[in-house]
Design an enzyme around this catalytic site. Structure first.
Site, PDB file in Angstrom:
ATOM      1  CD  GLU A  40      25.488 -20.642 -17.344  1.00 60.88           C
ATOM      2  OE1 GLU A  40      24.993 -20.040 -16.378  1.00 60.88           O
ATOM      3  OE2 GLU A  40      26.109 -21.711 -17.232  1.00 60.88           O
ATOM      4  CG  HIS A  46      24.169 -22.506 -13.834  1.00 66.97           C
ATOM      5  ND1 HIS A  46      25.057 -21.511 -14.152  1.00 66.97           N
ATOM      6  CD2 HIS A  46      24.558 -22.982 -12.614  1.00 66.97           C
ATOM      7  CE1 HIS A  46      25.955 -21.380 -13.178  1.00 66.97           C
ATOM      8  NE2 HIS A  46      25.662 -22.256 -12.234  1.00 66.97           N
TER       9      HIS A  46
END
Length: 302
Positions: A258, A276
């Site tokens: 990420e 997220h």
């Protein structure tokens, strides 16, 4: 005076609450290469998912003032707990604050997949009118398999039941006697569920919980939802399963890396993807901030 670094930010009301307790809050972000040295100057640090408190960071900080590290969220896999404890730093998190928000996002992905909301929104923006192409399915009457029955899993189960969904679950802790849902094996969850939602931490030793073998057990009409941790699902195996039609689709909020660089996954027509944002609601952030304040107040006897 207690000094606290909020390296990934914190809600203003919570910063003001800490100031009211006589705590100095530095709301600034320091990169990994200088973080260890900076932490020597603070009694506590608050992080989210952007910062990693690794063994290297704690090694540099050793001998400084740091006593408390708080993950403003549920998962603490971005904190090396043994390294923290080895330097006398206590690790805490905020496990209760975002349960409902994450559960709601899981429900959102279920709707997005079952009714083609994500892909039809995209194709309409490209000038397409695919009214006959997107025949979806109702989620009422279906079976939701929840893997991991902590606070988030239980919140999701309540919401799903209210929508007319049957819930089965698996958790390593075993059957919860206070829950009325059917407790079954992980293999059974994978075989019988129309939707499978993951709410477990990533096990660095065991590796991905859901890989090629597990995906092959799922119905070809089933959907996988991951709002837990990215590495819980093997992304390469997931793409292969989607391409082969072994499962109908996936709702993904978390990724192996990420920000994710896996464009094949996020651009897949059978995937509903979000960056997220499970805990990214005003209500959850308020509760997280309040819980952070509570932890600091209790730890330092303020």
């Amino acid at each position: 005076m207690i000094r606290v670094l909020t390296n990934d930010g914190l809600e203003n009301a919570s910063i003001e609450a800490l100031n009211g307790l006589g705590v100095e809050v530095v709301n600034e972000h320091f990169n990994q290469d200088v973080l260890g040295a900076k932490l020597k100057e603070f009694d506590a640090v608050v992080i989210r998912s952007a910062t990693k408190l690794t063994a290297d960071v704690f090694e540099v900080e050793a001998g400084g003032s740091l006593k408390l590290a708080i993950r403003a969220g549920v998962g603490i896999d971005n904190i090396d707990i043994p390294a923290a404890e080895g330097t006398g730093v206590t690790v805490r998190n905020t496990p209760s604050a975002s349960s409902d928000s994450v559960a709601e996002l899981a429900i959102g992905h279920m709707f997005a997949l079952a009714r083609f909301i994500a892909i039809s929104n995209y194709t309409m923006r490209n000038g397409e009118w695919n009214k006959k192409k997107y025949e979806g399915t109702e989620i009422a009457g279906k079976t939701l398999g929840i893997v991991g029955m902590g606070r988030i899993g239980q919140s999701l189960a309540k919401k799903a039941t209210a929508l007319g969904i049957k819930v089965v679950y698996y958790t390593i802790e075993g059957k919860h006697d206070d829950l009325d849902y059917d407790f079954v094996s992980l293999e059974e969850v994978l075989k019988v569920s129309d939707f499978i939602s993951l709410h477990v931490p990533y096990d660095k030793v065991a590796g991905s919980l859901i890989g090629k073998k597990e995906l092959e057990l799922m119905k070809d009409t089933a959907y996988l939802i991951n709002c837990a941790r990215g590495k819980v699902v093997d992304e390469a195996a997931l793409i292969e399963a989607l391409n082969k039609g072994e499962i109908a689709g996936a709702g993904i909020d978390v990724f192996e890396e990420e920000p994710t660089k896996n464009e094949e996954l996020i651009n897949h027509p059978k995937v509903s993807a979000t960056p997220h944002i499970g805990a990214a609601t005003k209500e959850a952030q308020t509760r997280i901030g309040e819980e952070v304040v509570s932890v600091i107040k209790e730890f330092f006897n303020l």
